[in-house]
Design a protein around this motif. Structure first.
Motif, PDB file in Angstrom:
ATOM      1  N   PHE A  67       0.831  -1.201   0.000  1.00 34.91           N
ATOM      2  CA  PHE A  67       0.000   0.000   0.000  1.00 34.91           C
ATOM      3  C   PHE A  67       0.867   1.253   0.000  1.00 34.91           C
ATOM      4  O   PHE A  67       0.629   2.187  -0.762  1.00 34.91           O
ATOM      5  CB  PHE A  67      -0.947  -0.023   1.204  1.00 34.91           C
ATOM      6  CG  PHE A  67      -1.829   1.182   1.311  1.00 34.91           C
ATOM      7  CD1 PHE A  67      -2.974   1.294   0.546  1.00 34.91           C
ATOM      8  CD2 PHE A  67      -1.514   2.218   2.184  1.00 34.91           C
ATOM      9  CE1 PHE A  67      -3.788   2.403   0.640  1.00 34.91           C
ATOM     10  CE2 PHE A  67      -2.319   3.333   2.289  1.00 34.91           C
ATOM     11  CZ  PHE A  67      -3.463   3.424   1.515  1.00 34.91           C
ATOM     12  N   THR A  71       1.093   3.992  -3.085  1.00 31.18           N
ATOM     13  CA  THR A  71       0.611   5.354  -2.853  1.00 31.18           C
ATOM     14  C   THR A  71       1.727   6.389  -2.861  1.00 31.18           C
ATOM     15  O   THR A  71       1.444   7.581  -2.829  1.00 31.18           O
ATOM     16  CB  THR A  71      -0.156   5.443  -1.521  1.00 31.18           C
ATOM     17  OG1 THR A  71       0.672   4.967  -0.463  1.00 31.18           O
ATOM     18  CG2 THR A  71      -1.445   4.646  -1.584  1.00 31.18           C
ATOM     19  N   THR A 105      -6.417  -3.607  -2.302  1.00 34.33           N
ATOM     20  CA  THR A 105      -7.451  -2.976  -3.127  1.00 34.33           C
ATOM     21  C   THR A 105      -8.513  -2.307  -2.262  1.00 34.33           C
ATOM     22  O   THR A 105      -8.909  -1.165  -2.514  1.00 34.33           O
ATOM     23  CB  THR A 105      -8.106  -4.016  -4.059  1.00 34.33           C
ATOM     24  OG1 THR A 105      -7.081  -4.639  -4.835  1.00 34.33           O
ATOM     25  CG2 THR A 105      -9.112  -3.378  -4.971  1.00 34.33           C
ATOM     26  N   SER A 106      -8.959  -2.994  -1.229  1.00 35.22           N
ATOM     27  CA  SER A 106      -9.975  -2.387  -0.360  1.00 35.22           C
ATOM     28  C   SER A 106      -9.414  -1.187   0.392  1.00 35.22           C
ATOM     29  O   SER A 106     -10.109  -0.189   0.593  1.00 35.22           O
ATOM     30  CB  SER A 106     -10.543  -3.421   0.609  1.00 35.22           C
ATOM     31  OG  SER A 106      -9.564  -3.821   1.538  1.00 35.22           O
ATOM     32  N   LEU A 108      -7.075   0.832  -0.709  1.00 31.15           N
ATOM     33  CA  LEU A 108      -6.968   1.936  -1.668  1.00 31.15           C
ATOM     34  C   LEU A 108      -8.321   2.618  -1.865  1.00 31.15           C
ATOM     35  O   LEU A 108      -8.408   3.848  -1.908  1.00 31.15           O
ATOM     36  CB  LEU A 108      -6.433   1.424  -3.004  1.00 31.15           C
ATOM     37  CG  LEU A 108      -4.942   1.081  -3.042  1.00 31.15           C
ATOM     38  CD1 LEU A 108      -4.601   0.330  -4.322  1.00 31.15           C
ATOM     39  CD2 LEU A 108      -4.104   2.329  -2.900  1.00 31.15           C
ATOM     40  N   ILE A 109      -9.382   1.822  -1.961  1.00 30.26           N
ATOM     41  CA  ILE A 109     -10.726   2.396  -2.118  1.00 30.26           C
ATOM     42  C   ILE A 109     -11.108   3.183  -0.874  1.00 30.26           C
ATOM     43  O   ILE A 109     -11.646   4.280  -0.951  1.00 30.26           O
ATOM     44  CB  ILE A 109     -11.751   1.297  -2.447  1.00 30.26           C
ATOM     45  CG1 ILE A 109     -11.476   0.737  -3.847  1.00 30.26           C
ATOM     46  CG2 ILE A 109     -13.177   1.828  -2.354  1.00 30.26           C
ATOM     47  CD1 ILE A 109     -12.282  -0.493  -4.196  1.00 30.26           C
ATOM     48  N   ALA A 113      -9.103   6.335  -3.411  1.00 30.42           N
ATOM     49  CA  ALA A 113      -8.783   6.056  -4.814  1.00 30.42           C
ATOM     50  C   ALA A 113     -10.052   5.643  -5.545  1.00 30.42           C
ATOM     51  O   ALA A 113     -10.971   5.078  -4.941  1.00 30.42           O
ATOM     52  CB  ALA A 113      -7.738   4.947  -4.910  1.00 30.42           C
ATOM     53  N   ARG A 115     -12.355   3.428  -8.023  1.00 31.19           N
ATOM     54  CA  ARG A 115     -12.425   1.971  -8.180  1.00 31.19           C
ATOM     55  C   ARG A 115     -11.548   1.498  -9.341  1.00 31.19           C
ATOM     56  O   ARG A 115     -10.911   0.449  -9.260  1.00 31.19           O
ATOM     57  CB  ARG A 115     -13.877   1.554  -8.380  1.00 31.19           C
ATOM     58  CG  ARG A 115     -14.085   0.064  -8.433  1.00 31.19           C
ATOM     59  CD  ARG A 115     -15.564  -0.255  -8.279  1.00 31.19           C
ATOM     60  NE  ARG A 115     -15.807  -1.677  -8.282  1.00 31.19           N
ATOM     61  CZ  ARG A 115     -15.625  -2.471  -7.239  1.00 31.19           C
ATOM     62  NH1 ARG A 115     -15.198  -1.969  -6.102  1.00 31.19           N
ATOM     63  NH2 ARG A 115     -15.879  -3.755  -7.324  1.00 31.19           N
ATOM     64  N   ALA A 118      -7.935   1.505  -8.200  1.00 26.13           N
ATOM     65  CA  ALA A 118      -7.701   0.397  -7.274  1.00 26.13           C
ATOM     66  C   ALA A 118      -7.625  -0.927  -8.025  1.00 26.13           C
ATOM     67  O   ALA A 118      -6.783  -1.787  -7.718  1.00 26.13           O
ATOM     68  CB  ALA A 118      -8.803   0.352  -6.217  1.00 26.13           C
ATOM     69  N   SER A 121      -4.312  -1.225  -9.724  1.00 20.93           N
ATOM     70  CA  SER A 121      -3.298  -1.628  -8.752  1.00 20.93           C
ATOM     71  C   SER A 121      -3.421  -3.119  -8.436  1.00 20.93           C
ATOM     72  O   SER A 121      -2.421  -3.811  -8.244  1.00 20.93           O
ATOM     73  CB  SER A 121      -3.432  -0.819  -7.471  1.00 20.93           C
ATOM     74  OG  SER A 121      -3.184   0.539  -7.725  1.00 20.93           O
ATOM     75  N   HIS A 122      -4.659  -3.606  -8.384  1.00 20.38           N
ATOM     76  CA  HIS A 122      -4.885  -5.037  -8.160  1.00 20.38           C
ATOM     77  C   HIS A 122      -4.240  -5.844  -9.279  1.00 20.38           C
ATOM     78  O   HIS A 122      -3.601  -6.883  -9.040  1.00 20.38           O
ATOM     79  CB  HIS A 122      -6.384  -5.314  -8.073  1.00 20.38           C
ATOM     80  CG  HIS A 122      -6.711  -6.711  -7.667  1.00 20.38           C
ATOM     81  ND1 HIS A 122      -6.798  -7.734  -8.579  1.00 20.38           N
ATOM     82  CD2 HIS A 122      -6.966  -7.259  -6.451  1.00 20.38           C
ATOM     83  CE1 HIS A 122      -7.104  -8.855  -7.945  1.00 20.38           C
ATOM     84  NE2 HIS A 122      -7.207  -8.591  -6.647  1.00 20.38           N
TER      85      HIS A 122
END
Length: 134
Positions: A67, A71, A105-106, A108-109, A113, A115, A118, A121-122
């Protein structure tokens, strides 16, 4: 109609009916309070059981490092080999990388960020996961 003499007092049917109604109301109130306590206890127990059963602390550590990497503006665009290095440093394998990818991912959201960003990134994290041993 008169009821039998209890404790030296005469009770009428109306008094007895009122007593039964008040007793039933008190029982209902206690039952509602007990149900509320039972629901809270069951919810707390299930959350503790679920959190302890599937949580690996190294997944959380790896997710935190990834993360931070994703970021940080100096690492844009992110490199899958750098993410794979973070996985290896935390002794993560391909199966665990899928869990870490969903955590990141969660996060980041939750951090604001979009969707789409995110999910991009996933995809980067999963590209890094392919480089890991199974």
């Amino acid at each position: 109609m008169r009821l039998p003499n209890f404790l030296g007092q005469n009770y009428s049917a109306m008094h007895f009916h009122l007593f039964v109604l008040l007793a039933n109301k008190e029982i209902e109130e206690r039952a509602q309070g007990m149900w509320a306590v039972l629901v809270v206890a069951a919810t707390t127990a299930s959350r503790l059981i679920r959190s302890g059963r599937h949580y690996d602390p190294l997944n959380g550590i790896a997710a935190g490092e990834i993360f931070e990497y994703l970021t940080a503006p100096i690492y844009f665009p992110p490199d899958p080999s750098a993410v794979a290095t973070i996985f290896r440093r935390n002794a993560r394998r391909f199966g665990q990388a899928r869990h870490v990818a969903s955590i990141v991912t969660s996060w980041l959201i939750d951090a604001g960020a979009t969707r789409e960003a995110a999910m991009a990134s996933h995809a980067t994290i999963m590209a890094a996961a392919i480089l890991l041993p199974v």
